[in-house]
Design a protein around this motif. Structure first.
Motif, PDB file in Angstrom:
ATOM      1  N   THR A 540       0.846  -1.191   0.000  1.00  0.00           N
ATOM      2  CA  THR A 540       0.000   0.000   0.000  1.00  0.00           C
ATOM      3  C   THR A 540       0.878   1.236   0.000  1.00  0.00           C
ATOM      4  O   THR A 540       2.055   1.192   0.321  1.00  0.00           O
ATOM      5  N   ASP A 541       0.256   2.298  -0.314  1.00  0.00           N
ATOM      6  CA  ASP A 541       1.021   3.534  -0.410  1.00  0.00           C
ATOM      7  C   ASP A 541       1.637   3.932   0.916  1.00  0.00           C
ATOM      8  O   ASP A 541       2.765   4.387   0.979  1.00  0.00           O
ATOM      9  N   ASP A 542       0.856   3.738   1.960  1.00  0.00           N
ATOM     10  CA  ASP A 542       1.373   4.122   3.274  1.00  0.00           C
ATOM     11  C   ASP A 542       2.631   3.356   3.617  1.00  0.00           C
ATOM     12  O   ASP A 542       3.634   3.912   4.047  1.00  0.00           O
ATOM     13  N   GLU A 543       2.497   2.104   3.420  1.00  0.00           N
ATOM     14  CA  GLU A 543       3.650   1.258   3.738  1.00  0.00           C
ATOM     15  C   GLU A 543       4.865   1.690   2.948  1.00  0.00           C
ATOM     16  O   GLU A 543       5.974   1.786   3.454  1.00  0.00           O
ATOM     17  N   GLU A 544       4.581   1.928   1.708  1.00  0.00           N
ATOM     18  CA  GLU A 544       5.708   2.303   0.870  1.00  0.00           C
ATOM     19  C   GLU A 544       6.328   3.585   1.348  1.00  0.00           C
ATOM     20  O   GLU A 544       7.548   3.727   1.376  1.00  0.00           O
ATOM     21  N   LYS A 545       5.464   4.485   1.703  1.00  0.00           N
ATOM     22  CA  LYS A 545       5.992   5.768   2.156  1.00  0.00           C
ATOM     23  C   LYS A 545       6.841   5.596   3.391  1.00  0.00           C
ATOM     24  O   LYS A 545       7.929   6.159   3.499  1.00  0.00           O
ATOM     25  N   ARG A 546       6.314   4.802   4.274  1.00  0.00           N
ATOM     26  CA  ARG A 546       7.056   4.602   5.510  1.00  0.00           C
ATOM     27  C   ARG A 546       8.408   3.966   5.228  1.00  0.00           C
ATOM     28  O   ARG A 546       9.435   4.366   5.743  1.00  0.00           O
ATOM     29  N   GLU A 547       8.325   2.969   4.417  1.00  0.00           N
ATOM     30  CA  GLU A 547       9.581   2.293   4.097  1.00  0.00           C
ATOM     31  C   GLU A 547      10.548   3.252   3.451  1.00  0.00           C
ATOM     32  O   GLU A 547      11.738   3.252   3.739  1.00  0.00           O
ATOM     33  N   LYS A 548       9.979   4.025   2.584  1.00  0.00           N
ATOM     34  CA  LYS A 548      10.847   4.985   1.903  1.00  0.00           C
ATOM     35  C   LYS A 548      11.474   5.934   2.892  1.00  0.00           C
ATOM     36  O   LYS A 548      12.661   6.252   2.790  1.00  0.00           O
ATOM     37  N   GLN A 549      10.649   6.356   3.812  1.00  0.00           N
ATOM     38  CA  GLN A 549      11.180   7.301   4.789  1.00  0.00           C
ATOM     39  C   GLN A 549      12.317   6.696   5.567  1.00  0.00           C
ATOM     40  O   GLN A 549      13.348   7.320   5.791  1.00  0.00           O
ATOM     41  N   VAL A 550      12.066   5.527   5.975  1.00  0.00           N
ATOM     42  CA  VAL A 550      13.109   4.856   6.739  1.00  0.00           C
ATOM     43  C   VAL A 550      14.394   4.788   5.933  1.00  0.00           C
ATOM     44  O   VAL A 550      15.483   5.105   6.405  1.00  0.00           O
ATOM     45  N   TRP A 551      14.236   4.397   4.727  1.00  0.00           N
ATOM     46  CA  TRP A 551      15.419   4.276   3.900  1.00  0.00           C
ATOM     47  C   TRP A 551      16.081   5.610   3.657  1.00  0.00           C
ATOM     48  O   TRP A 551      17.310   5.731   3.645  1.00  0.00           O
ATOM     49  N   ASN A 552      15.253   6.576   3.460  1.00  0.00           N
ATOM     50  CA  ASN A 552      15.812   7.897   3.214  1.00  0.00           C
ATOM     51  C   ASN A 552      16.605   8.392   4.402  1.00  0.00           C
ATOM     52  O   ASN A 552      17.704   8.922   4.256  1.00  0.00           O
ATOM     53  N   LYS A 553      16.031   8.157   5.559  1.00  0.00           N
ATOM     54  CA  LYS A 553      16.712   8.620   6.753  1.00  0.00           C
ATOM     55  C   LYS A 553      18.069   7.937   6.887  1.00  0.00           C
ATOM     56  O   LYS A 553      19.090   8.576   7.150  1.00  0.00           O
ATOM     57  N   ARG A 554      18.001   6.662   6.678  1.00  0.00           N
ATOM     58  CA  ARG A 554      19.228   5.900   6.805  1.00  0.00           C
ATOM     59  C   ARG A 554      20.278   6.393   5.822  1.00  0.00           C
ATOM     60  O   ARG A 554      21.454   6.537   6.156  1.00  0.00           O
ATOM     61  N   ARG A 555      19.767   6.617   4.643  1.00  0.00           N
ATOM     62  CA  ARG A 555      20.700   7.103   3.624  1.00  0.00           C
ATOM     63  C   ARG A 555      21.297   8.429   4.033  1.00  0.00           C
ATOM     64  O   ARG A 555      22.483   8.690   3.817  1.00  0.00           O
ATOM     65  N   GLN A 556      20.474   9.213   4.618  1.00  0.00           N
ATOM     66  CA  GLN A 556      20.967  10.523   5.022  1.00  0.00           C
ATOM     67  C   GLN A 556      22.048  10.397   6.099  1.00  0.00           C
ATOM     68  O   GLN A 556      23.066  11.073   6.064  1.00  0.00           O
ATOM     69  N   ILE A 557      21.750   9.546   7.026  1.00  0.00           N
ATOM     70  CA  ILE A 557      22.743   9.348   8.091  1.00  0.00           C
ATOM     71  C   ILE A 557      24.052   8.881   7.491  1.00  0.00           C
ATOM     72  O   ILE A 557      25.134   9.379   7.825  1.00  0.00           O
ATOM     73  N   LEU A 558      23.933   7.943   6.619  1.00  0.00           N
ATOM     74  CA  LEU A 558      25.141   7.416   6.009  1.00  0.00           C
ATOM     75  C   LEU A 558      25.889   8.508   5.262  1.00  0.00           C
ATOM     76  O   LEU A 558      27.117   8.569   5.278  1.00  0.00           O
ATOM     77  N   TYR A 559      25.127   9.308   4.660  1.00  0.00           N
ATOM     78  CA  TYR A 559      25.736  10.411   3.917  1.00  0.00           C
ATOM     79  C   TYR A 559      26.509  11.317   4.859  1.00  0.00           C
ATOM     80  O   TYR A 559      27.664  11.689   4.581  1.00  0.00           O
TER      81      TYR A 559
END
Lengths: 794, 131
Positions: A540-559
């Motif tokens: 679902t869209d929500d799930e995807e968004k959440r997952e995306k957020q998580v990934w984005n955050k992680r990516r940001q931290i890594l960055y």
């Protein structure tokens, strides 16, 4: 044969011989060159000689054996017949004497008669003079003269197997156990033509194939003649050895090397086109068509074909049966596997058609199939007049067996047409044939094969769909005929019965081995399988968004971490570079360095003006493994104050970090730099640190679960102790904070269940003294036990 | 159905005539075929027809790719040959053919110019263009 021994020594050696006999049964003694008969002295096999003859190492043994064998032979002559000791083997020449003993018990049990025969044969072999005793039926192995004993049990099988020679095995070689003997049979055939010279070699071949490893057997001329007489031999001569055509043809000196394309690599049989020795486009192999077309002239091609395509079926099957066999592999080539049953149905129909239509024997009339009865009503009376013109020539007009379903009227018309033309030409045919050497480059089979392919395209499951006008035309014709005849004759009212196309098994069931999990999936042209299971998970869209957020955050931290890393690396390399740069530029470099370090620190801080390390940022960075590593490398470079704040921050957030760190314990990297920092801390700072570590209620327990946490705690405590013990003016005790903290720590330590207490990286030695300051003896002991602190003297 | 008939009789007793897609006519002994109608001709003769004349050019062995075959038929040698065609030598027939081609080209050109004058242009159908 002269023997070096006098008769006086004979009995002694006899005894020895007996011993040898029984002892050598188990041994794998391959025998040296045979002796016995003078004729073979010249014909000693070279190979044999080198290995076991004069070239052999153990000469003495050989001579000994030779002597014994000779003795044995003489003894046999004396004994005659079937004495145990004198199992005529000795006379066989030799070397066999010791091992020969055993016609293995099997043969003895196999039948007394056979045994007698074989033994008689053996004796025969020994002495040509006795050769006239007669050839027993089981004398299959004559090629080797006296068959070595291991083949004796085979002799039982021989009579039964040899007649089966003319059911040729596809391999062209005789089946199994006869293999050595029959091979030598062939060789023997050569021998008969060429003489006895190569005999030894063949015998040795026979021997090497023979597991028992008996010595070469000599063949006497007398035996040879006897062999010729044997009924078996005659059979073989008559039937012919199962030679393949190639050897015969190659003798003609033709070069077939570049004829055939290389065979395709075989594919797994499961679900894929059958493995074939010949590529798919090739026309059928030529059968022994001379049997069926006695008048046709074969030039190059038929011979070539025979050579080219290895026979996958017995060669003597007529092209008729070949064609008509639904299962014939050569019938299949043009068709996908699935069409087979269809063909058979249609085939049957067609064949019956032609059968009933009355083709003469001269044609390749197919045999009636059992399924024919059902199709009977299909035809009318076979018109008798067709029999007439066909008797003369072999190539009669044949309706293709495997053709599609022609309306009977249609077929009749065709045959009439062909007859009229064929009859007209009948006289001239023979004349032409003799003149044109290139005729019949295509054999009948090939023509039929091509026709078959083309007709295959005309098969239809729904004739009314595929060929509407054809069907209608013939229907009209039928009706017309009915109308015209109208009761005079019923014969022509034939209906077109379309054979039902068999429903084929299209579903592929994957092969599954017994007792295994899962199925073996073979993918091929006929059953393409998916190899990778790509499952579409629709989120679902929500799930995807959440997952995306998580990934984005992680990516940001890594960055962030990576950027810090680059700075850190520069800082680390500073010293090296400092050394390298000349004096003038050192200043600037130093400045650069400072800025870098500041930058690093700044990145840990959230707000510029606040000197505290940002919790959030710190957490974020530390949540990533890379980040932890980064911090651990970073701390040594920071100025002490800043380092202290960093460590404070760590301690403060340790409870949260500990949870995340459960799996890989990456925090432990921090131990070293943190230890360094701690040691430089002031007492106040230390107390603060301890306080931070403890934090709110329950925090410490979480910390204790982590290795690093425990280690950190110990570090702090030990530092405190060190301070106390070393510096009497220590301010640690000035306020009660330290004491209180330690009390609570000890309380916690005692309360915490051992399971959740993680073992530290190391245990500072002065912990015990610390605890002893604050707790009573009982508790101390408990602590000791719990923490496994060894009792050290103060 | 031709093949059906032929398989009964011996091939290459009678000559076959094949018409190819490029308009050539080959006559020879059909020695071999396959499922794609690739043909092997022996002692092939290419017969060029121009008007009432024809000429035979011996070609030897021909292998014709099946896709280029338009039709294939058996020549009945026994049938009385009462054609009006007259056989000429090779040079003559080639010359005739050349003339014929030339004439055709000229008429074609004339047609095209005439159409062009009237403002129409019909694209020339290339011989090799199948589709």
């Amino acid at each position: 044969m002269t023997s070096p021994f006098s008769n006086s020594q004979y009995p002694i050696y006899l005894h020895l011989l007996l011993l040898l006999r029984f002892s050598s049964l188990d041994e794998d003694c391959t025998l040296e060159k045979e002796e016995g008969l003078v004729e073979e002295e010249d014909e000693i096999d070279q190979f044999n000689d080198d290995t076991f003859g004069d070239g052999a190492i153990d000469d003495d043994w050989q001579e000994e054996h030779k002597r014994l064998a000779e003795l044995e032979e003489r003894k046999n002559d004396g004994l005659g017949g079937l004495g145990l000791g004198g199992l005529g083997m000795g006379g066989m020449g030799g070397g066999d004497s010791s091992t020969v003993q055993l016609p293995p018990p099997a043969s003895r049990e196999g039948g007394g008669g056979d045994l007698a025969e074989s033994l008689a044969m053996l004796i025969l072999g020994a002495d040509p003079a006795i050769a006239s005793v007669g050839g027993p039926a089981g004398s299959g192995d004559r090629s080797t003269g006296l068959p070595p004993p291991p083949s004796m049990p085979q002799q039982h099988h021989h009579p039964s197997q040899l007649p089966s020679h003319h059911q040729l095995t596809p391999s062209g070689l005789p089946p199994g156990p006869l293999h050595p003997s029959l091979l030598s049979y062939q060789q023997h055939q050569h021998l008969l033509r060429r003489g006895g010279a190569p005999m030894q070699q063949m015998n040795s071949h026979n021997i090497w194939e023979n597991n028992m490893g008996f010595g070469p057997v000599s063949v006497t001329p007398g035996l040879i003649t006897q062999m010729e007489d044997s009924p078996l031999m005659s059979i073989i001569k008559e039937v012919g050895l199962p030679n393949r055509p190639p050897p015969v043809m190659s003798e003609d000196g033709r070069d077939f090397s570049e004829r055939a394309p290389p065979p395709r690599s075989s594919s797994p049989v499961i679900g894929s086109p059958p493995v074939r020795a010949v590529p798919i486009g090739t026309p059928p192999k030529q059968p022994m068509s001379h049997i069926h077309h006695p008048t046709t002239v074969h030039v190059r091609a038929p011979v070539h074909h025979q050579h080219r395509y290895p026979p996958s079926f017995p060669e003597r099957i007529s092209p008729n049966t070949l064609l008509n066999m639904a299962n014939s592999p050569l019938c299949r080539p043009p068709f996908p596997a699935g069409v087979g049953p269809v063909l058979s149905q249609i085939q049957r129909a067609q064949m019956l058609n032609s059968q009933v239509a009355g083709f003469p024997r001269g044609c390749q009339g197919p045999p009636l199939l059992p399924g024919g009865g059902g199709f009977r009503p299909f035809f009318g009376q076979p018109p008798p007049h067709r029999m007439g013109p066909h008797h003369n020539h072999v190539p009669c007009p044949i309706i293709r067996h495997n053709t599609t379903h022609l309306h009977p009227q249609h077929r009749r018309m065709l045959t009439q047409r062909m007859q009229s033309r064929g009859g007209y030409r009948g006289g001239r045919v023979g004349d032409w044939r003799s003149r044109d050497p290139y005729s019949n480059l295509m054999t009948q089979r090939e023509k039929e094969w091509v026709a078959k392919i083309q007709m295959m395209q005309l098969q239809s499951t729904d004739p009314y769909l595929d060929d509407y006008y054809y069907q209608n035309y013939f229907e009209k014709m039928e009706k017309r005929q009915e109308r015209d005849r109208d009761g005079v004759r019923k014969e022509h009212t034939t209906k077109l019965i379309t054979p039902q196309v068999a429903k084929l098994e299209h579903t592929y069931r994957p092969v599954q081995f017994a007792g295994s999990l899962g199925k073996l999936t073979v993918s091929s042209v006929n059953n393409p399988r998916k190899m990778i299971d790509t499952v579409v998970t629709s989120r679902t869209d929500d799930e995807e968004k959440r997952e995306k957020q998580v990934w984005n955050k992680r990516r940001q931290i890594l960055y962030t971490v990576e950027k810090m890393y680059s700075l850190l690396l520069e800082v680390q390399d500073f010293e090296k570079r400092f050394m390298q740069t000349p004096e003038e530029q050192r200043e600037t470099l130093l400045e650069q360095h400072k800025t870098h370090t500041l930058q690093l620190y700044a990145s840990l801080k959230e707000k510029e003006w606040d000197d505290r390390v940002s919790d959030e940022q710190c957490l974020l960075i530390m949540s990533v493994r890379k980040g932890k590593r980064l911090i651990s490398r970073l701390i040594p470079f920071l100025p002490p104050l800043q380092a202290a704040t960093v460590v404070m921050g760590i301690a403060r957030n340790l409870h949260a970090l500990a949870k995340k760190d459960k799996q890989d314990q990456a925090l432990c990297w921090l131990v070293e730099p943190v230890a360094v920092v701690i040691s430089s801390l002031s007492s106040a700072a230390l107390t603060d640190l301890l306080q931070e570590l403890q934090g709110s209620e329950g925090q410490l327990s979480k910390v204790l679960q982590n290795k690093f946490g425990v280690t950190l705690l110990y570090l702090i405590l030990s530092e405190g102790e060190r301070m106390q013990s070393s510096d009497l003016n220590c301010q640690l005790m000035d306020d009660n904070r330290w004491t209180e903290l330690v009390f609570s720590v000890t309380r916690e330590l005692l309360n915490v269940p051992p399971s959740s207490l993680s073992p530290p990286l190391f245990t500072p030695p002065n912990l015990l003294s610390l605890f002893s300051r604050y707790v009573d003896r009982q508790r101390l002991e408990l602590l000791q036990e719990k923490l496994q602190i060894s009792a050290l003297s103060r | 159905m031709t093949i059906q008939h032929n398989t009964g009789t011996l091939p290459s007793q009678e000559k076959h005539l094949v018409l190819l897609r490029d308009g050539r006519t080959l006559i020879g002994f059909l020695r071999s075929i396959d499922q794609f109608a690739n043909l092997v001709f022996h002692q092939t003769v290419e017969r060029i027809h121009v008007g009432k004349k024809f000429g035979d050019i011996p070609r030897g062995i021909f292998i014709v790719r099946g896709e280029n075959v338009v039709l294939l038929g058996e020549i009945d040698m026994d049938k009385p040959c009462d054609t009006v065609l007259q056989q000429v030598s090779i040079e003559e027939i080639l010359e005739e053919q050349r003339l014929q081609q030339q004439a055709k080209q000229e008429t074609e050109k004339a047609k095209v110019t005439a159409l062009k004058d009237r403002g129409l242009s019909i694209p020339k159908a290339d011989n090799l263009d199948e589709y």
